[in-house]
Design a protein around this motif. Sequence first.
Motif, PDB file in Angstrom:
ATOM      1  N   ASN A 227       0.937  -1.140  -0.036  1.00  0.00           N
ATOM      2  CA  ASN A 227       0.051  -0.200  -0.059  1.00  0.00           C
ATOM      3  C   ASN A 227       0.920   1.279  -0.083  1.00  0.00           C
ATOM      4  OD1 ASN A 227      -2.726  -1.220   0.098  1.00  0.00           O
ATOM      5  ND2 ASN A 227      -1.937  -1.795   2.093  1.00  0.00           N
ATOM      6  N   ARG A 228       1.952   1.066   0.741  1.00  0.00           N
ATOM      7  CA  ARG A 228       2.918   2.312   0.876  1.00  0.00           C
ATOM      8  C   ARG A 228       3.424   2.620  -0.691  1.00  0.00           C
ATOM      9  NH1 ARG A 228       7.488   3.620  -0.367  1.00  0.00           N
ATOM     10  NH2 ARG A 228       7.992   1.352  -0.457  1.00  0.00           N
ATOM     11  N   LYS A 229       4.194   1.623  -0.984  1.00  0.00           N
ATOM     12  CA  LYS A 229       4.663   1.563  -2.490  1.00  0.00           C
ATOM     13  C   LYS A 229       3.813   2.148  -3.583  1.00  0.00           C
ATOM     14  CE  LYS A 229       7.016  -1.776  -5.578  1.00  0.00           C
ATOM     15  NZ  LYS A 229       7.350  -3.062  -5.821  1.00  0.00           N
ATOM     16  N   VAL A 230       2.579   1.542  -3.646  1.00  0.00           N
ATOM     17  CA  VAL A 230       1.562   2.263  -4.641  1.00  0.00           C
ATOM     18  C   VAL A 230       1.111   3.556  -4.334  1.00  0.00           C
ATOM     19  CG1 VAL A 230      -0.754   1.730  -5.860  1.00  0.00           C
ATOM     20  CG2 VAL A 230       0.787  -0.118  -5.345  1.00  0.00           C
ATOM     21  N   SER A 231       0.909   3.847  -2.903  1.00  0.00           N
ATOM     22  CA  SER A 231       0.662   5.217  -2.611  1.00  0.00           C
ATOM     23  C   SER A 231       1.500   6.258  -3.169  1.00  0.00           C
ATOM     24  CB  SER A 231       0.270   5.291  -1.076  1.00  0.00           C
ATOM     25  OG  SER A 231      -0.854   4.398  -0.856  1.00  0.00           O
ATOM     26  N   GLU A 232       2.775   5.952  -2.717  1.00  0.00           N
ATOM     27  CA  GLU A 232       3.898   6.834  -3.123  1.00  0.00           C
ATOM     28  C   GLU A 232       4.120   7.069  -4.768  1.00  0.00           C
ATOM     29  OE1 GLU A 232       8.450   7.042  -3.007  1.00  0.00           O
ATOM     30  OE2 GLU A 232       7.798   5.920  -1.246  1.00  0.00           O
TER      31      GLU A 232
ATOM     32  N   LEU B 154      -1.274   1.690 -11.393  1.00  0.00           N
ATOM     33  CA  LEU B 154      -0.274   1.367 -10.506  1.00  0.00           C
ATOM     34  C   LEU B 154      -0.154  -0.193 -10.066  1.00  0.00           C
ATOM     35  CD1 LEU B 154       0.152   4.770  -8.849  1.00  0.00           C
ATOM     36  CD2 LEU B 154       1.566   3.780 -10.429  1.00  0.00           C
ATOM     37  N   GLU B 155      -1.199  -0.670  -9.729  1.00  0.00           N
ATOM     38  CA  GLU B 155      -1.605  -2.096  -9.218  1.00  0.00           C
ATOM     39  C   GLU B 155      -0.900  -3.169 -10.203  1.00  0.00           C
ATOM     40  OE1 GLU B 155      -5.081  -3.927  -6.666  1.00  0.00           O
ATOM     41  OE2 GLU B 155      -5.415  -4.104  -9.123  1.00  0.00           O
ATOM     42  N   LYS B 156      -1.337  -2.731 -11.618  1.00  0.00           N
ATOM     43  CA  LYS B 156      -1.058  -3.776 -12.696  1.00  0.00           C
ATOM     44  C   LYS B 156       0.820  -3.455 -12.732  1.00  0.00           C
ATOM     45  CE  LYS B 156      -5.332  -3.543 -14.907  1.00  0.00           C
ATOM     46  NZ  LYS B 156      -6.220  -2.828 -15.831  1.00  0.00           N
ATOM     47  N   GLU B 157       1.153  -2.434 -12.762  1.00  0.00           N
ATOM     48  CA  GLU B 157       2.599  -1.983 -13.057  1.00  0.00           C
ATOM     49  C   GLU B 157       3.503  -2.640 -11.961  1.00  0.00           C
ATOM     50  OE1 GLU B 157       3.491   1.950 -14.105  1.00  0.00           O
ATOM     51  OE2 GLU B 157       1.815   2.285 -15.312  1.00  0.00           O
ATOM     52  N   LEU B 158       3.087  -2.429 -10.549  1.00  0.00           N
ATOM     53  CA  LEU B 158       4.046  -2.550  -9.332  1.00  0.00           C
ATOM     54  C   LEU B 158       3.858  -3.807  -8.552  1.00  0.00           C
ATOM     55  CD1 LEU B 158       3.937   1.176  -8.226  1.00  0.00           C
ATOM     56  CD2 LEU B 158       5.589   0.010  -9.765  1.00  0.00           C
ATOM     57  N   LEU B 159       2.719  -4.558  -9.012  1.00  0.00           N
ATOM     58  CA  LEU B 159       2.175  -5.398  -7.861  1.00  0.00           C
ATOM     59  C   LEU B 159       2.376  -6.894  -8.368  1.00  0.00           C
ATOM     60  CD1 LEU B 159      -0.514  -3.824  -5.644  1.00  0.00           C
ATOM     61  CD2 LEU B 159       2.016  -4.005  -5.340  1.00  0.00           C
ATOM     62  N   ASN B 160       2.843  -6.989  -9.781  1.00  0.00           N
ATOM     63  CA  ASN B 160       2.983  -8.438 -10.214  1.00  0.00           C
ATOM     64  C   ASN B 160       1.821  -9.436  -9.959  1.00  0.00           C
ATOM     65  OD1 ASN B 160       5.565  -7.539 -11.160  1.00  0.00           O
ATOM     66  ND2 ASN B 160       6.281  -8.158  -9.088  1.00  0.00           N
ATOM     67  N   GLY B 161       0.711  -9.117  -9.954  1.00  0.00           N
ATOM     68  CA  GLY B 161      -0.605  -9.764  -9.799  1.00  0.00           C
ATOM     69  C   GLY B 161      -1.155  -9.705  -8.472  1.00  0.00           C
ATOM     70  N   GLN B 162      -0.573  -9.241  -7.510  1.00  0.00           N
ATOM     71  CA  GLN B 162      -0.992  -8.992  -6.101  1.00  0.00           C
ATOM     72  C   GLN B 162      -2.046  -7.837  -6.099  1.00  0.00           C
ATOM     73  OE1 GLN B 162       2.393  -8.159  -3.741  1.00  0.00           O
ATOM     74  NE2 GLN B 162       1.931 -10.050  -2.705  1.00  0.00           N
ATOM     75  N   LYS B 163      -2.907  -7.818  -5.264  1.00  0.00           N
ATOM     76  CA  LYS B 163      -4.032  -6.700  -5.277  1.00  0.00           C
ATOM     77  C   LYS B 163      -3.851  -5.796  -4.268  1.00  0.00           C
ATOM     78  CE  LYS B 163      -7.093  -7.097  -7.747  1.00  0.00           C
ATOM     79  NZ  LYS B 163      -7.134  -6.439  -9.258  1.00  0.00           N
ATOM     80  N   LEU B 164      -3.868  -4.617  -4.421  1.00  0.00           N
ATOM     81  CA  LEU B 164      -3.780  -3.504  -3.550  1.00  0.00           C
ATOM     82  C   LEU B 164      -5.025  -3.616  -2.652  1.00  0.00           C
ATOM     83  CD1 LEU B 164      -2.352  -0.831  -2.730  1.00  0.00           C
ATOM     84  CD2 LEU B 164      -3.911   0.516  -4.221  1.00  0.00           C
ATOM     85  N   GLN B 165      -4.791  -3.393  -1.313  1.00  0.00           N
ATOM     86  CA  GLN B 165      -5.757  -3.598  -0.251  1.00  0.00           C
ATOM     87  C   GLN B 165      -6.040  -2.533   0.689  1.00  0.00           C
ATOM     88  OE1 GLN B 165      -3.262  -6.321   2.098  1.00  0.00           O
ATOM     89  NE2 GLN B 165      -4.325  -7.999   1.565  1.00  0.00           N
ATOM     90  N   GLY B 166      -5.374  -1.533   0.574  1.00  0.00           N
ATOM     91  CA  GLY B 166      -5.622  -0.298   1.298  1.00  0.00           C
ATOM     92  C   GLY B 166      -6.894   0.410   0.917  1.00  0.00           C
ATOM     93  N   PHE B 167      -6.826   0.906  -0.491  1.00  0.00           N
ATOM     94  CA  PHE B 167      -7.926   1.603  -0.777  1.00  0.00           C
ATOM     95  C   PHE B 167      -9.334   0.870  -0.924  1.00  0.00           C
ATOM     96  CE2 PHE B 167     -10.560   3.449  -4.441  1.00  0.00           C
ATOM     97  CZ  PHE B 167     -10.835   4.606  -3.900  1.00  0.00           C
ATOM     98  N   GLN B 168      -9.283  -0.446  -1.281  1.00  0.00           N
ATOM     99  CA  GLN B 168     -10.622  -1.232  -1.205  1.00  0.00           C
ATOM    100  C   GLN B 168     -11.131  -1.353   0.228  1.00  0.00           C
ATOM    101  OE1 GLN B 168     -10.074  -5.438  -2.416  1.00  0.00           O
ATOM    102  NE2 GLN B 168     -12.225  -6.121  -1.553  1.00  0.00           N
ATOM    103  N   THR B 169     -10.287  -1.210   1.121  1.00  0.00           N
ATOM    104  CA  THR B 169     -10.528  -1.131   2.786  1.00  0.00           C
ATOM    105  C   THR B 169     -11.202   0.049   3.040  1.00  0.00           C
ATOM    106  OG1 THR B 169      -8.979  -2.811   3.319  1.00  0.00           O
ATOM    107  CG2 THR B 169      -9.861  -1.671   4.995  1.00  0.00           C
ATOM    108  N   ALA B 170     -10.623   1.121   2.485  1.00  0.00           N
ATOM    109  CA  ALA B 170     -11.227   2.535   2.825  1.00  0.00           C
ATOM    110  C   ALA B 170     -12.555   2.707   2.064  1.00  0.00           C
ATOM    111  CB  ALA B 170     -10.282   3.692   1.947  1.00  0.00           C
ATOM    112  N   CYS B 171     -12.770   2.096   0.818  1.00  0.00           N
ATOM    113  CA  CYS B 171     -14.112   2.112   0.274  1.00  0.00           C
ATOM    114  C   CYS B 171     -15.094   1.185   1.268  1.00  0.00           C
ATOM    115  CB  CYS B 171     -14.014   1.599  -1.105  1.00  0.00           C
ATOM    116  SG  CYS B 171     -13.212   2.472  -2.215  1.00  0.00           S
ATOM    117  N   GLU B 172     -14.780   0.343   1.765  1.00  0.00           N
ATOM    118  CA  GLU B 172     -15.570  -0.690   2.524  1.00  0.00           C
ATOM    119  C   GLU B 172     -15.910   0.260   3.846  1.00  0.00           C
ATOM    120  OE1 GLU B 172     -13.899  -4.419   2.926  1.00  0.00           O
ATOM    121  OE2 GLU B 172     -14.119  -4.702   0.851  1.00  0.00           O
ATOM    122  N   VAL B 173     -14.959   0.560   4.372  1.00  0.00           N
ATOM    123  CA  VAL B 173     -15.145   1.434   5.601  1.00  0.00           C
ATOM    124  C   VAL B 173     -15.876   2.891   5.532  1.00  0.00           C
ATOM    125  CG1 VAL B 173     -13.967   2.593   7.629  1.00  0.00           C
ATOM    126  CG2 VAL B 173     -13.087   0.448   6.801  1.00  0.00           C
ATOM    127  N   MET B 174     -15.768   3.375   4.181  1.00  0.00           N
ATOM    128  CA  MET B 174     -16.640   4.642   4.079  1.00  0.00           C
ATOM    129  C   MET B 174     -18.161   4.259   3.953  1.00  0.00           C
ATOM    130  SD  MET B 174     -15.232   7.577   4.076  1.00  0.00           S
ATOM    131  CE  MET B 174     -16.814   8.602   3.219  1.00  0.00           C
TER     132      MET B 174
END
Length: 115
Positions: free
Chosen positions: A36-41, A53-73
Amino acid sequence: MIRFIKTFYPDGTKETTFFESCGVADLITTCYGGRNRKVSEAFVKTGKTLDELEKELLNGQKLQGFQTACEVMTMLKTNGHVDRFPLIEAVYLIGRKDIPPQQMMDYLRREPEDL
């Protein structure tokens, strides 16, 4: 974290839990070294979308932070608590590109003093 748990799960909350490795230590580790820090930066520096950025930087992994923020919102909106969690609101709005990252501090200045 403490305010969120006390708001939504008030029964049996022990504040000491937040200061153990499952609380603050995990949060600090995630903020300094996680994906999350890597992609946020990169998000702030490049202006690309989180999906790009998720596609470019995470090699198939998914970003969790923003999805969690959406669910919490969703929880905050449903229960009328958005004003009590300005950090989550700011992360959500920045991730959606509704506000620039530079406005984060404006939201943090609205942080309530209660826990």
